[in-house]
Write a protein that holds these residues in place. Structure first.
Motif, PDB file in Angstrom:
ATOM      1  N   PHE A  82      -3.741  10.069   9.559  1.00 27.92           N
ATOM      2  CA  PHE A  82      -4.438  10.781   8.133  1.00 27.92           C
ATOM      3  C   PHE A  82      -4.742  10.565   6.896  1.00 27.92           C
ATOM      4  O   PHE A  82      -5.581  10.663   6.197  1.00 27.92           O
ATOM      5  CB  PHE A  82      -5.013  12.551   8.955  1.00 27.92           C
ATOM      6  CG  PHE A  82      -5.411  12.211  10.288  1.00 27.92           C
ATOM      7  CD1 PHE A  82      -6.800  12.173  10.937  1.00 27.92           C
ATOM      8  CD2 PHE A  82      -4.552  12.286  11.951  1.00 27.92           C
ATOM      9  CE1 PHE A  82      -6.889  12.374  11.749  1.00 27.92           C
ATOM     10  CE2 PHE A  82      -4.680  12.400  12.647  1.00 27.92           C
ATOM     11  CZ  PHE A  82      -6.193  12.534  13.449  1.00 27.92           C
ATOM     12  N   LEU A  83      -2.976   9.951   6.494  1.00 32.71           N
ATOM     13  CA  LEU A  83      -3.138  10.394   5.229  1.00 32.71           C
ATOM     14  C   LEU A  83      -3.221   8.565   4.426  1.00 32.71           C
ATOM     15  O   LEU A  83      -2.923   8.066   3.423  1.00 32.71           O
ATOM     16  CB  LEU A  83      -1.505  10.930   4.955  1.00 32.71           C
ATOM     17  CG  LEU A  83      -0.795  12.547   5.094  1.00 32.71           C
ATOM     18  CD1 LEU A  83       0.453  12.659   4.420  1.00 32.71           C
ATOM     19  CD2 LEU A  83      -2.100  13.182   4.819  1.00 32.71           C
ATOM     20  N   GLY A  84      -3.777   7.622   5.880  1.00 30.04           N
ATOM     21  CA  GLY A  84      -4.024   6.777   4.660  1.00 30.04           C
ATOM     22  C   GLY A  84      -4.698   6.463   3.778  1.00 30.04           C
ATOM     23  O   GLY A  84      -4.498   5.661   3.286  1.00 30.04           O
ATOM     24  N   GLY A 100      -3.780   4.501   0.288  1.00 27.53           N
ATOM     25  CA  GLY A 100      -5.001   3.643   0.267  1.00 27.53           C
ATOM     26  C   GLY A 100      -4.859   4.250  -1.411  1.00 27.53           C
ATOM     27  O   GLY A 100      -4.979   2.876  -1.994  1.00 27.53           O
ATOM     28  N   TRP A 101      -5.507   4.867  -1.742  1.00 25.85           N
ATOM     29  CA  TRP A 101      -5.965   4.955  -3.401  1.00 25.85           C
ATOM     30  C   TRP A 101      -5.262   5.070  -3.676  1.00 25.85           C
ATOM     31  O   TRP A 101      -4.791   4.959  -5.206  1.00 25.85           O
ATOM     32  CB  TRP A 101      -6.757   7.259  -3.068  1.00 25.85           C
ATOM     33  CG  TRP A 101      -7.146   7.428  -4.110  1.00 25.85           C
ATOM     34  CD1 TRP A 101      -7.973   6.812  -5.201  1.00 25.85           C
ATOM     35  CD2 TRP A 101      -6.438   7.953  -5.275  1.00 25.85           C
ATOM     36  NE1 TRP A 101      -7.874   8.026  -6.706  1.00 25.85           N
ATOM     37  CE2 TRP A 101      -6.821   7.957  -6.494  1.00 25.85           C
ATOM     38  CE3 TRP A 101      -4.316   8.872  -5.110  1.00 25.85           C
ATOM     39  CZ2 TRP A 101      -6.244   9.289  -7.399  1.00 25.85           C
ATOM     40  CZ3 TRP A 101      -4.001   9.219  -7.002  1.00 25.85           C
ATOM     41  CH2 TRP A 101      -5.081   9.417  -7.840  1.00 25.85           C
ATOM     42  N   LEU A 102      -3.737   6.114  -3.382  1.00 22.95           N
ATOM     43  CA  LEU A 102      -2.358   5.629  -4.774  1.00 22.95           C
ATOM     44  C   LEU A 102      -1.723   4.009  -4.294  1.00 22.95           C
ATOM     45  O   LEU A 102      -1.649   3.501  -5.951  1.00 22.95           O
ATOM     46  CB  LEU A 102      -1.509   6.273  -4.115  1.00 22.95           C
ATOM     47  CG  LEU A 102      -1.457   7.987  -3.632  1.00 22.95           C
ATOM     48  CD1 LEU A 102      -0.141   8.530  -2.354  1.00 22.95           C
ATOM     49  CD2 LEU A 102      -0.908   8.141  -5.045  1.00 22.95           C
ATOM     50  N   SER A 103      -2.046   3.190  -3.869  1.00 22.59           N
ATOM     51  CA  SER A 103      -1.920   1.941  -3.727  1.00 22.59           C
ATOM     52  C   SER A 103      -3.478   1.072  -4.632  1.00 22.59           C
ATOM     53  O   SER A 103      -2.646   0.393  -5.818  1.00 22.59           O
ATOM     54  CB  SER A 103      -2.124   0.984  -2.553  1.00 22.59           C
ATOM     55  OG  SER A 103      -2.343  -0.173  -2.353  1.00 22.59           O
ATOM     56  N   LEU A 140       4.670   1.567  -3.095  1.00 18.99           N
ATOM     57  CA  LEU A 140       3.883   2.336  -2.043  1.00 18.99           C
ATOM     58  C   LEU A 140       4.824   1.243  -0.880  1.00 18.99           C
ATOM     59  O   LEU A 140       5.367   1.804   0.406  1.00 18.99           O
ATOM     60  CB  LEU A 140       2.900   1.955  -2.378  1.00 18.99           C
ATOM     61  CG  LEU A 140       2.526   3.103  -1.108  1.00 18.99           C
ATOM     62  CD1 LEU A 140       3.136   4.683  -1.488  1.00 18.99           C
ATOM     63  CD2 LEU A 140       0.508   3.397  -1.176  1.00 18.99           C
ATOM     64  N   ALA A 141       4.305   0.264  -0.856  1.00 14.55           N
ATOM     65  CA  ALA A 141       4.525   0.113   0.431  1.00 14.55           C
ATOM     66  C   ALA A 141       6.307  -0.730   0.702  1.00 14.55           C
ATOM     67  O   ALA A 141       7.176  -0.686   2.170  1.00 14.55           O
ATOM     68  CB  ALA A 141       3.886  -2.025   0.875  1.00 14.55           C
ATOM     69  N   THR A 142       6.463  -1.019  -0.775  1.00 15.57           N
ATOM     70  CA  THR A 142       8.172  -1.138  -0.667  1.00 15.57           C
ATOM     71  C   THR A 142       9.032  -0.518   0.145  1.00 15.57           C
ATOM     72  O   THR A 142       9.601  -0.304   1.057  1.00 15.57           O
ATOM     73  CB  THR A 142       8.957  -1.387  -1.550  1.00 15.57           C
ATOM     74  OG1 THR A 142       8.614  -3.094  -2.141  1.00 15.57           O
ATOM     75  CG2 THR A 142      10.564  -1.556  -1.350  1.00 15.57           C
ATOM     76  N   LEU A 143       8.625   1.262  -0.475  1.00 18.27           N
ATOM     77  CA  LEU A 143       9.401   2.391  -0.647  1.00 18.27           C
ATOM     78  C   LEU A 143       8.689   2.875   1.024  1.00 18.27           C
ATOM     79  O   LEU A 143      10.091   3.765   1.736  1.00 18.27           O
ATOM     80  CB  LEU A 143       8.651   3.707  -1.132  1.00 18.27           C
ATOM     81  CG  LEU A 143       9.070   3.671  -2.636  1.00 18.27           C
ATOM     82  CD1 LEU A 143       8.424   4.520  -3.296  1.00 18.27           C
ATOM     83  CD2 LEU A 143      10.986   3.556  -2.890  1.00 18.27           C
ATOM     84  N   GLY A 144       7.633   2.394   1.690  1.00 18.83           N
ATOM     85  CA  GLY A 144       7.289   2.917   3.318  1.00 18.83           C
ATOM     86  C   GLY A 144       8.371   2.440   3.662  1.00 18.83           C
ATOM     87  O   GLY A 144       9.322   3.205   4.714  1.00 18.83           O
ATOM     88  N   SER A 173       5.982   7.161   6.772  1.00 21.10           N
ATOM     89  CA  SER A 173       6.049   5.621   6.189  1.00 21.10           C
ATOM     90  C   SER A 173       5.448   4.761   6.153  1.00 21.10           C
ATOM     91  O   SER A 173       5.839   3.801   5.841  1.00 21.10           O
ATOM     92  CB  SER A 173       8.201   5.673   6.342  1.00 21.10           C
ATOM     93  OG  SER A 173       8.669   7.179   5.684  1.00 21.10           O
ATOM     94  N   LEU A 174       5.846   4.494   7.891  1.00 20.12           N
ATOM     95  CA  LEU A 174       4.421   2.939   7.941  1.00 20.12           C
ATOM     96  C   LEU A 174       3.572   3.308   7.987  1.00 20.12           C
ATOM     97  O   LEU A 174       2.812   2.771   7.255  1.00 20.12           O
ATOM     98  CB  LEU A 174       5.137   2.882   9.263  1.00 20.12           C
ATOM     99  CG  LEU A 174       6.658   2.634   9.827  1.00 20.12           C
ATOM    100  CD1 LEU A 174       6.368   2.534  11.887  1.00 20.12           C
ATOM    101  CD2 LEU A 174       7.090   1.396   8.933  1.00 20.12           C
ATOM    102  N   THR A 175       2.643   4.809   7.324  1.00 22.72           N
ATOM    103  CA  THR A 175       1.922   5.080   6.938  1.00 22.72           C
ATOM    104  C   THR A 175       1.037   4.149   5.773  1.00 22.72           C
ATOM    105  O   THR A 175       0.278   3.821   5.524  1.00 22.72           O
ATOM    106  CB  THR A 175       1.043   6.709   6.993  1.00 22.72           C
ATOM    107  OG1 THR A 175       0.609   6.385   8.598  1.00 22.72           O
ATOM    108  CG2 THR A 175      -0.483   6.416   6.850  1.00 22.72           C
ATOM    109  N   MET A 176       2.703   4.235   4.872  1.00 24.20           N
ATOM    110  CA  MET A 176       2.267   4.114   3.274  1.00 24.20           C
ATOM    111  C   MET A 176       1.681   2.501   3.158  1.00 24.20           C
ATOM    112  O   MET A 176       1.322   2.129   2.291  1.00 24.20           O
ATOM    113  CB  MET A 176       3.793   4.328   2.781  1.00 24.20           C
ATOM    114  CG  MET A 176       3.423   6.100   2.489  1.00 24.20           C
ATOM    115  SD  MET A 176       5.455   6.267   1.916  1.00 24.20           S
ATOM    116  CE  MET A 176       5.429   6.373   1.037  1.00 24.20           C
ATOM    117  N   THR A 177       2.833   1.805   4.025  1.00 26.94           N
ATOM    118  CA  THR A 177       2.704   0.467   4.213  1.00 26.94           C
ATOM    119  C   THR A 177       1.243  -0.737   4.938  1.00 26.94           C
ATOM    120  O   THR A 177       1.486  -1.503   4.271  1.00 26.94           O
ATOM    121  CB  THR A 177       3.570  -0.044   5.099  1.00 26.94           C
ATOM    122  OG1 THR A 177       3.691   0.142   6.384  1.00 26.94           O
ATOM    123  CG2 THR A 177       5.082   0.606   4.778  1.00 26.94           C
TER     124      THR A 177
END
Length: 505
Positions: A349-351, A355-358, A366-370, A405-409
């Motif tokens: 739900f935080l996707g 996405g906005w942060l990306s 963001l994806a690397t940290l995820g 974490s995976l949602t961040m990617t």
């Protein structure tokens, strides 16, 4: 009182604009329609998971000893259809005059698949249903994501993809839960009644949808991305548009110094000509390849596809092992084990926020940290080995961190696919080549993404199941953690272009 632009153009085109055109062609409506389409596809895929074993045994009259075999075969057939039809759907969609028409055709394929699975009384009919279901999924994912890329500017695309990711996760989550509960309480027919109702809602939204390029007949400014409008101007023979596009690209890449006030634009033209003539012939040859092959030369795209495989593989690895492990350790029933997937899915739900942060700060970090943040909780799952309250709380917390974490990617990787297409097409036009044509290559790029994601969904459960069977739960946990950390390496160096390059790829 002045009329809106889209109404002012009414007399120019001589036809009445569709009812509520402004809202039906809006970004919000198109995003909502695609997110619901993805949700519908995943919901119907997951809805029948607890029902299929029953249907195989009682309706298809398969021996109980063969049920597990045929369940595995039906899952594999769906994945095979998804992999096979994704590039075909991408190629056809980029040559179609409409994204909406393939989406509607895909929906009817999904309806046909649902009917076959509902009335099917033999294995052959159920296999046909799963093939149709995989084909429909290929259409929805490939064409739907390409339509989003057509509609939403690149600087906001990751946030839009976040909504798509949320729709996917919610469908996967509530599908089997509702399927099992409704089947137990109301029977086989009630399960498919839910499916038909959801398809009906989806039909209405897809029929109401108006693409931006269609809305542009009444409002020229509504034609999706600004780059799409510039490209069409170039294709119509506007040399000024081509030169402006080329110069804008070169300035972005830092290859053109400020115009010399004494020499005017001649210096720019000369510099561009020299660089174009010195470009390696190998690049020109590969840019003339079919888009599906040309795109694979991009290391940016390969990094994104590798990230999609790793992301899908780690996320779906638990499908084949988590239920059995908690049943052995905690002696939970299937209902309790199913609820354990909630901590993985809830962070989706935080996707949109990720996405906005990306979009704001770039997707590389963001994806690397995820991927890096997913490593410690994945490795720590190896310590879940006893029936205690602490272990029950710990596994919920660890799975939540993995899901977060995976949602961040997810949003940055999906947005990167269209960014690669746009960057490559700008380069091609800047060097005097025609680009990917009027239809572009978004659908074919997302076909590659879909194939990568499907491959991850296939390999993840197989790898996890094999590791648990041969080496145990502990080994599986740390290997998944290592794979997540490995995915962070190409993501860090290549997502968004090579980290140390002077200009983006």
């Amino acid at each position: 009182m002045a009329r809106p632009k889209w109404l002012q153009s009414f007399t120019q085109h001589g036809t009445k604009p569709p009812y509520l055109l402004k809202y039906r062609s809006s970004e919000a409506f198109i995003i909502a329609t695609i997110a619901l389409a993805i949700f519908t596809d995943m919901f119907l895929y997951a809805l029948i998971v607890p029902v299929v074993p029953f249907a195989i045994e009682t309706r298809s009259h398969v021996d109980s000893s063969k049920v597990q075999y045929w369940v595995s075969v039906l899952i594999a057939i769906y994945a095979a259809a998804l992999l096979f039809f994704s590039p075909i759907c991408g190629w056809l969609a980029d040559r179609s005059t409409s994204r909406r028409s393939p989406l509607i055709i895909g929906l009817f394929a999904l309806l046909g698949a649902t009917i076959l699975l509902d009335i099917g009384s033999s294995i052959g009919v159920m296999i046909a249903g799963r093939i149709l279901q995989g084909t429909s999924a290929a259409v929805v994912w490939v064409v739907g994501l390409a339509l989003l890329a057509d509609t939403v500017p690149q600087e906001r695309l990751a946030q839009a993809m976040g909504y798509v990711g949320a729709g996917m996760s919610i469908g996967i989550l509530i599908g089997p839960l509702l399927g099992g509960v409704v089947f137990d309480r109301a029977g086989y027919g009630a399960v498919f009644a839910m499916a038909y109702a959801l398809i009906g809602i989806d039909v209405i939204l897809r029929l109401l949808l108006v693409e931006k390029k269609v809305a542009a007949r009444w409002d020229p400014e509504a034609d999706g991305r600004e780059w799409n409008r510039n490209f069409k101007s170039a294709k119509e023979g506007s040399k000024e548009a081509v030169q402006d596009s080329s110069n804008d690209l070169e300035k972005e890449l830092g290859r053109i110094p400020p115009t010399d006030p004494e020499q005017g634009t001649a210096r720019v033209t000369e510099r561009t000509s020299i660089e174009a003539s010195s470009a390696p012939s190998r690049r020109r040859v590969r840019d003339r390849l079919p888009p599906l092959l040309s795109l694979l030369y991009s290391r940016r795209l390969l990094a994104a596809l590798f990230g999609a495989i790793m992301q899908a593989g780690v996320m779906t690895a638990f499908d084949s092992v988590l239920t059995i492990h908690v049943a052995d350790i905690f002696h939970w029933t299937s209902t309790g084990a199913a609820l354990l997937f909630l901590p993985i899915v809830i962070p989706s739900f935080l996707g949109p926020i990720f996405g906005w942060l990306s979009d704001k700060y770039g997707g590389r970090y963001l994806a690397t940290l995820g991927f890096l943040f997913a490593c410690p909780p994945l490795v720590s799952l190896r310590y879940i080995d006893s029936n205690t309250i602490n272990d029950k709380v710990l596994i919920c917390a660890l799975l939540f961190l993995v899901g977060l974490s995976l949602t961040m990617t997810f949003p940055p990787i999906m947005a990167e696919i269209s960014a690669v297409v746009e960057a490559k097409e700008k380069k091609m036009i800047a060097s005097g080549m025609p680009g990917y044509g009027p239809g572009g290559a978004y659908a074919q790029a997302y076909a590659l993404f879909n194939m990568a994601f499907a491959a991850g969904c296939t390999l993840g459960p197989l790898l996890a199941g094999f590791l648990v069977a041969q080496q145990g739960w502990s080994t599986m946990a740390w290997i998944l953690g290592v794979l997540s950390a490995v995915a962070a390496v190409p993501t860090f160096f290549w997502l968004g272009g090579f980290l140390f390059a002077k200009a983006p790829e």
